[in-house]
Enzyme design. Structure first.
Site, PDB file in Angstrom:
ATOM      1  N   ASP A 480       0.832  -1.203   0.000  1.00 30.03           N
ATOM      2  CA  ASP A 480       0.000   0.000   0.000  1.00 30.03           C
ATOM      3  C   ASP A 480       0.866   1.251   0.000  1.00 30.03           C
ATOM      4  OD1 ASP A 480      -2.329   1.472   0.003  1.00 30.03           O
ATOM      5  OD2 ASP A 480      -3.146   0.563   1.812  1.00 30.03           O
ATOM      6  N   ASP A 550     -10.726   1.930  -2.966  1.00 29.75           N
ATOM      7  CA  ASP A 550     -11.152   1.693  -1.587  1.00 29.75           C
ATOM      8  C   ASP A 550     -12.670   1.670  -1.455  1.00 29.75           C
ATOM      9  OD1 ASP A 550      -8.677   1.357  -0.466  1.00 29.75           O
ATOM     10  OD2 ASP A 550      -8.443   3.436   0.167  1.00 29.75           O
TER      11      ASP A 550
END
Length: 750
Positions: A480, A550
């Site tokens: 990430d 997301d």
């Protein structure tokens, strides 16, 4: 596939499938763009450069050389010598003068395709390069002592043209590259549209189509990443172009940092397309004898609309960019604990999720943020990659051993490029963070960005990740990156090289991921950047899938996944079924619809399975069976956009067809129900008109008596009927309802 030089006409012709790309040499020294489109194979096409018209070439009309430069369709435009359109290259000499003019010197035609050192790049499948050809055009600016090699590659199984440039300082003094893009292409298009992908966090890659107009229209990022807001893609297309008709010219940047993509309509109605590293904040010192190589740009032409463009990109990336052993293999169905627990978990909670998930057929547990340091909120300990044994007694080996004992694989989350102010690492090495000395560094999500231009930082980051992976049998990593760059400065680089930081950062990132997949070749790596902020071709070179967004809401995902699948194979899109109400938008959608939408990606779960209703747990079992049945088709098949909720505001529909047209999977989502409406007619695509297809309506029931692939009616249709007549779908009751239909060729599946 072939590349040939027509010496008499001064033309280079690249043939890739039905596509032809032609380059001309004007006045024996200017490299010009002649043609890109459907094959014409006419040796007279050099006239398209208009060099026989006023103002003519400089050897015939030197007094109007400026006018020549400002109208000539350059293959690699330069700044400061009469071309007032935006350029690819702007060079400052050691004496401080800006200006560059490249003259053609010679060419080479190579078998195969050279690698780009330190950069992701397309490649030949054949080790001897028999499936690829490369043209190198050598140009020089004699005043600067600068050599520029323009590279063009084609593959036997693709219609794409791949471009890059190599700059070599052959002089005795440094040169300062203030702007060095990869590709330029000039064309006539007085009326047309520009297509880009735009958005923001949680709504990435929405398709935006607007009319071309005089002046410059640009999308870009100088955030240090390709970004949520714009995407390194640009297409211009005819006003009448759609999914299945019309001309499309597209460029896509194989890079994961700052970029610009621009369409500029000139005073004469021509359009110049430009793509490359964003010049904002960029300056590269090219020392004598040194080389700078630009990232690649993929150029695609389609005369059959966006649909064919999509297929060219998909096949190119599957065949010549993605290297992972998972490319043609089944990905494990995973469950990620992030939206289930956030930071509030321990070993027992994770095992509780794993046990229930295993019972329903899930194959991997992924432990997300919060397993290291004393990280119970997102304000500390990034950089301190040590297991928190208060949460995980016995450490990571103990947890992984128990998960694997259940018959599941184990995956883990990292954010290796970041450091928290509240961390041991930052206290020991504040100079390792990107910042401007004497300024208070700008925080985002209470974190800073590590300076990957520094070799010792790259080494620390790599060993932090590799040490964890060596400690236990870990099958998957989610990498990430949750903030963009600000106050861009590096104490390491010094005053002279500050303009190199953005690019050197990306090179450091590529080095890290290259090392990772070489030491752990069986690792399934999924890239992520606050969701989809680094969903770009550069990342696909290292990881076969990228977390798409997301936002896991199924209805929001329709538009996100439509824009993403315009360029990327479905197998690259990280897509999960999440809980309702959705954590971001609060929407409630049927569990079945959430499954159908996620099935168009890599497929997994992002929820606390222990809190689901028993009916929903049974639906997971059915979704798992569906995935196993259909994932080879979704992974390998051709994607077709049938209808767009973005356009019609009522329903969405897409289709995947096997390469041999033996089977197809259709997904239909009724976003908004309408009163007093009859059945919906959808015209399918990509089938064999002469084949007969058996239709199965896929029913997903919450009991074990109904099998996936239930045939509600033994209906057989010819492909021509389904494509030209259409398939009638009954009106569904309620918003967000969905249907999945499977077609199989009766001759093959009998």
């Amino acid at each position: 596939m072939r590349i040939e030089y027509l010496e008499k006409e001064g033309l280079f012709r690249l043939i890739a499938g039905e596509t032809e790309y032609v380059i001309g040499i004007a006045d024996e020294k200017y490299v010009g763009h002649v043609y890109f489109g459907k094959q014409i194979e006419d040796n007279r096409c050099g006239c398209l450069m208009r060099t026989e018209e006023a103002p003519f070439v400089p050897s015939k009309n030197l007094r109007e050389k400026c006018s020549f430069a400002d109208t000539f369709p350059a293959e690699y435009s330069t700044w400061g010598m009469g071309d007032y359109r935006d350029s690819c290259l702007n060079v400052r000499s050691a004496a401080g003068f800006r200006g560059c003019e490249l003259h053609y010197q010679g060419y080479r035609i190579l078998a195969g395709k050279p690698e780009l050192p330190g950069l992701p790049a397309t490649f030949c499948q054949d080790k001897e390069g028999k499936d690829g050809r490369t043209l190198e055009l050598e140009c020089r600016d004699e005043v600067l002592g600068l050599k520029v090699i323009l590279r063009y590659s084609v593959f036997a199984d693709s219609e794409a043209v791949i471009r890059s440039a190599e700059l070599v300082n052959e002089g005795e003094e440094p040169l300062y590259l203030e702007r060095v893009l990869t590709a330029c292409m000039d064309m006539d298009m007085e009326e047309g549209d520009m297509l880009t992908l735009a958005g923001s966090w949680a709504r990435e890659r929405h398709m935006v189509r607007r009319p071309l107009a005089f002046g410059k229209q640009m999308v870009s990022s100088f955030r240090g990443e390709s970004g949520h807001q714009d995407h390194p893609f640009l297409a211009v297309m005819g006003r009448d172009a759609g999914q299945d008709r019309g001309e499309v010219y597209a460029m896509h940047f194989v890079y994961s940092g700052n970029f610009m993509a621009e369409a500029e309509m000139s005073q004469f109605g021509s359009v110049r397309l430009l793509m490359g590293i964003h010049p904002e904040g960029f300056e590269w010192v090219l020392e004598p004898g040194k080389t700078f190589i630009t990232p690649e740009v993929v150029c695609v032409y389609s005369h059959e609309g966006l649909g064919k463009m999509t297929h060219i990109f998909h096949d190119l990336y599957r065949n010549h960019l993605i290297r992972s052993p998972y490319l043609h293999a089944k990905r494990p169905i995973l469950i990620n604990n992030w939206e289930a627990t956030y930071f509030d978990f321990n070993t027992e909670k994770l095992l509780e999720i794993a046990r229930e998930a295993k019972k329903r057929g899930v194959e991997m547990l992924v432990m997300d943020d919060g397993w290291f340091g004393d990280r119970n909120v997102d304000e500390g300990h990034l950089g301190d990659w040590e297991v928190n044994e208060k949460k995980l007694p016995g450490g990571l080996p103990h947890l992984v051993e128990q998960v694997r004992a259940l018959g599941m694989e184990f995956g883990i989350w990292f954010e290796p490029e970041m450091v928290s102010p509240k961390s041991k690492l930052y206290q020991a090495h504040p100079e390792w963070a990107i910042r401007i000395p004497e300024r208070e560094p700008v925080q985002s999500r209470a974190q800073y960005v590590l300076d990957l231009s520094r070799p010792e930082v790259v080494e620390y980051v790599y060993e932090s990740v590799a040490r964890i992976l060596r400690s236990a049998p870990i099958s998957y990593v989610k990498w990430d990156m949750n903030r963009q760059m600000t106050d861009v400065g590096s104490v390491w680089l010094g005053q002279k090289h500050q303009g190199e930081l953005f690019h050197r950062y990306v090179l450091g990132l590529y080095e890290l991921q290259e090392r990772l997949i070489k030491e752990f070749p069986k690792l399934l790596l999924e890239n992520c950047a606050s969701g989809g902020a680094r969903f770009d071709p550069g990342m696909l070179y290292y990881s076969p899938q990228i977390w798409c967004s997301d936002d896991t809401d199924a209805i929001e995902r329709l538009e996100i996944q439509e824009g993403t699948s315009l360029l990327y194979p479905l197998s690259t899109m990280g897509a999960h079924v999440s809980a309702c109400p959705n954590h971001i938008v609060g929407r409630v959608t049927p569990f079945k619809t959430r499954g159908y939408v996620a099935m168009a990606g890599t497929f997994g779960y992002e929820l606390d399975i222990t809190k689901l209703l028993e009916e929903e747990k049974h639906l997971i079992e059915e979704q798992v069976k569906m995935y196993h049945r259909f994932q080879p088709l979704v992974r390998e098949g051709d994607y077709y956009r049938v209808a767009s909720w973005r356009e019609n505001h009522r329903y969405d529909c897409w289709q995947v067809v096997a390469k041999d047209k033996s089977e197809a999977l259709i997904t239909y989502v009724q976003v908004l129900a309408e009163p007093n409406w009859h059945s919906r007619k959808i015209r399918l695509k990509g089938l064999d008109p002469e084949a007969e297809y058996r239709l199965e309506e896929i029913e997903m029931e919450a009991n074990h008596q109904t099998k996936v692939g239930k045939t509600t009616a033994d209906q057989i249709y010819k492909g021509a009927f389904l494509m030209y007549g259409g398939l009638l779908l009954p009106r569904l009751t309620g918003d967000f309802m969905s249907k999945m239909i499977y077609l199989s060729d009766v001759r093959i599946c009998r």
